[in-house]
Design an enzyme around this catalytic site. Structure first.
Site, PDB file in Angstrom:
ATOM      1  N   LYS A 180       2.542 -12.887  15.495  1.00  0.00           N
ATOM      2  CA  LYS A 180       1.237 -12.335  15.171  1.00  0.00           C
ATOM      3  C   LYS A 180       0.976 -12.415  13.669  1.00  0.00           C
ATOM      4  O   LYS A 180       1.879 -12.198  12.861  1.00  0.00           O
ATOM      5  CB  LYS A 180       1.183 -10.875  15.633  1.00  0.00           C
ATOM      6  CG  LYS A 180      -0.146 -10.171  15.414  1.00  0.00           C
ATOM      7  CD  LYS A 180      -0.053  -8.742  15.932  1.00  0.00           C
ATOM      8  CE  LYS A 180      -1.323  -7.960  15.626  1.00  0.00           C
ATOM      9  NZ  LYS A 180      -1.213  -6.546  16.088  1.00  0.00           N
ATOM     10  N   LYS A 194      10.875  -0.609  12.968  1.00  0.00           N
ATOM     11  CA  LYS A 194      10.650  -0.268  11.561  1.00  0.00           C
ATOM     12  C   LYS A 194      11.907   0.296  10.912  1.00  0.00           C
ATOM     13  O   LYS A 194      12.120   0.124   9.707  1.00  0.00           O
ATOM     14  CB  LYS A 194       9.481   0.713  11.428  1.00  0.00           C
ATOM     15  CG  LYS A 194       8.137   0.076  11.720  1.00  0.00           C
ATOM     16  CD  LYS A 194       6.981   0.968  11.297  1.00  0.00           C
ATOM     17  CE  LYS A 194       5.651   0.254  11.466  1.00  0.00           C
ATOM     18  NZ  LYS A 194       4.511   1.065  11.007  1.00  0.00           N
ATOM     19  N   LYS A 212      -0.176  -8.931   7.476  1.00  0.00           N
ATOM     20  CA  LYS A 212      -0.258  -8.860   6.016  1.00  0.00           C
ATOM     21  C   LYS A 212       1.088  -8.515   5.397  1.00  0.00           C
ATOM     22  O   LYS A 212       1.271  -8.658   4.186  1.00  0.00           O
ATOM     23  CB  LYS A 212      -1.304  -7.824   5.598  1.00  0.00           C
ATOM     24  CG  LYS A 212      -1.078  -6.428   6.156  1.00  0.00           C
ATOM     25  CD  LYS A 212      -2.309  -5.555   5.950  1.00  0.00           C
ATOM     26  CE  LYS A 212      -2.203  -4.231   6.688  1.00  0.00           C
ATOM     27  NZ  LYS A 212      -3.440  -3.456   6.645  1.00  0.00           N
TER      28      LYS A 212
END
Length: 342
Positions: free
Chosen positions: A208, A126, A211
């Protein structure tokens, strides 16, 4: 709704185990969220004392637009109810409404070595994506996750592959604290469902479904309109072959077969038989229609629940009250053990 006993006895006399899971309110849930987690949560509430949390505090590690976050939080709660989470069987609640999560996080911060947090791969990933906002909360995310779990004496935590490392840190933290202060925390175990394979991106089936993907064709939102769902499946990536079978090297077809089997209740083998001799066009259309039909009743239920703000308010207030009653017992024990005046 009772708040007195978080682990009531089953008809056989034994106490049900406690299971905890949370989901971030960062946009509408995907088909992958539903098949990989939420669908399973509905069943788990029948067999366990389940707590399901909309983890809005976790979402703050990335800059949020306040109005949008509030809307997404209520939407997430409404979706949990719409897919079948029953407040009479489980405790659905919003994380920020239960102050003990942040309080226990601070105590656990003082028991987690800096090096352990620094090894978290999700922090590294991240940080690379959000290089302009590498904040302490992003680094400290696993400590709050540990607090979420340990507050309720969770025996089991449903986890995917991307959260196994965080759960391991929660386990290590519980063991470390118990070694110093006695038997305070239950050491949680991972609950890994074997019913559904991982749902992958429709455009990049080696990744994967997410969203956060920049390509909206890659994922199905639970609230996508039926025609949108069918259109996205029609454009799903398959391969240059023609056979509809599940085998290594056919990532796109494998993904569609997995999804079709999950929403129809069939096995992969039955799904293969259903499309034997058919082309990819018919296959993708059928998967899209099956998904749209499967999601239709949830979408209808969601529309009713989300429109009834008084009902939603009642649910999250009751959920917070029940969760706080349980978690305050843990906090009182923790505070006493570490030497705070209680």
């Amino acid at each position: 709704m009772t708040t007195e006993n978080p682990t009531p006895a089953t008809p056989g006399g034994e106490k049900k185990k406690i299971i905890f899971s949370g989901i971030q309110p960062t946009g509408t849930f995907t088909l992958g969220n539903y098949l990989g987690a939420l669908k399973n949560w509905v069943q788990l509430q029948e067999d366990y004392n389940a707590l399901y949390c909309v983890v809005d505090l976790h979402s703050l590690t990335i800059r949020q637009e306040p109005k949008e976050l509030r809307e997404n939080t209520l939407s997430a709660l409404a979706l949990l109810l719409a897919v079948g989470i029953d407040p009479n069987k489980s405790i659905p609640f919003i994380q920020s409404h239960v102050h003990t999560h942040a309080e226990l996080c601070w105590v656990l911060d003082c028991y987690i070595p800096y090096g352990e947090l620094g090894r978290m791969t999700q922090f590294k990933d991240k940080s690379a994506v959000h290089a302009d906002n590498i904040n302490a909360g992003l680094f400290n995310y696993p400590a709050l996750m540990a607090a979420d779990i340990l507050l309720y004496g969770a025996d089991l935590v449903p986890v995917g592959a991307d959260q196994k490392q965080h759960l391991e840190l929660s386990r290590n933290t519980a063991i470390r604290f118990n070694n110093v202060h006695g038997n305070v925390f239950t050491v949680p175990e991972p609950y890994i469902s074997k019913d559904v394979g991982k749902v992958m991106s429709l455009q990049t089936p080696t990744k994967k479904m997410s969203k956060s993907d920049s390509n909206p064709k890659s994922y199905i939102s639970i609230l996508d309109k039926p025609e949108t769902i069918v259109k996205k499946f029609k454009s799903a990536v398959t391969d240059s072959e023609t056979e509809i079978v599940y085998r290594e090297g056919k990532d796109g077809v494998n993904n569609l077969l997995t999804i079709y089997a999950a929403v129809t209740g069939q096995s992969i083998g039955q799904a293969e038989q259903a499309f034997a001799g058919k082309g990819y066009g018919d296959f993708k259309l059928a998967v899209g229609e099956a998904v749209a039909e499967h999601l239709r009743p949830m979408q209808e239920q969601y529309a009713k629940i989300f429109a009834d703000k008084a009902y939603l308010t009642e649910i999250y207030k009751q959920g917070a009250e029940r969760a706080l009653t349980i978690s305050k017992r843990t906090m009182q024990k923790v505070y006493k053990k570490v030497g705070l005046v209680v």
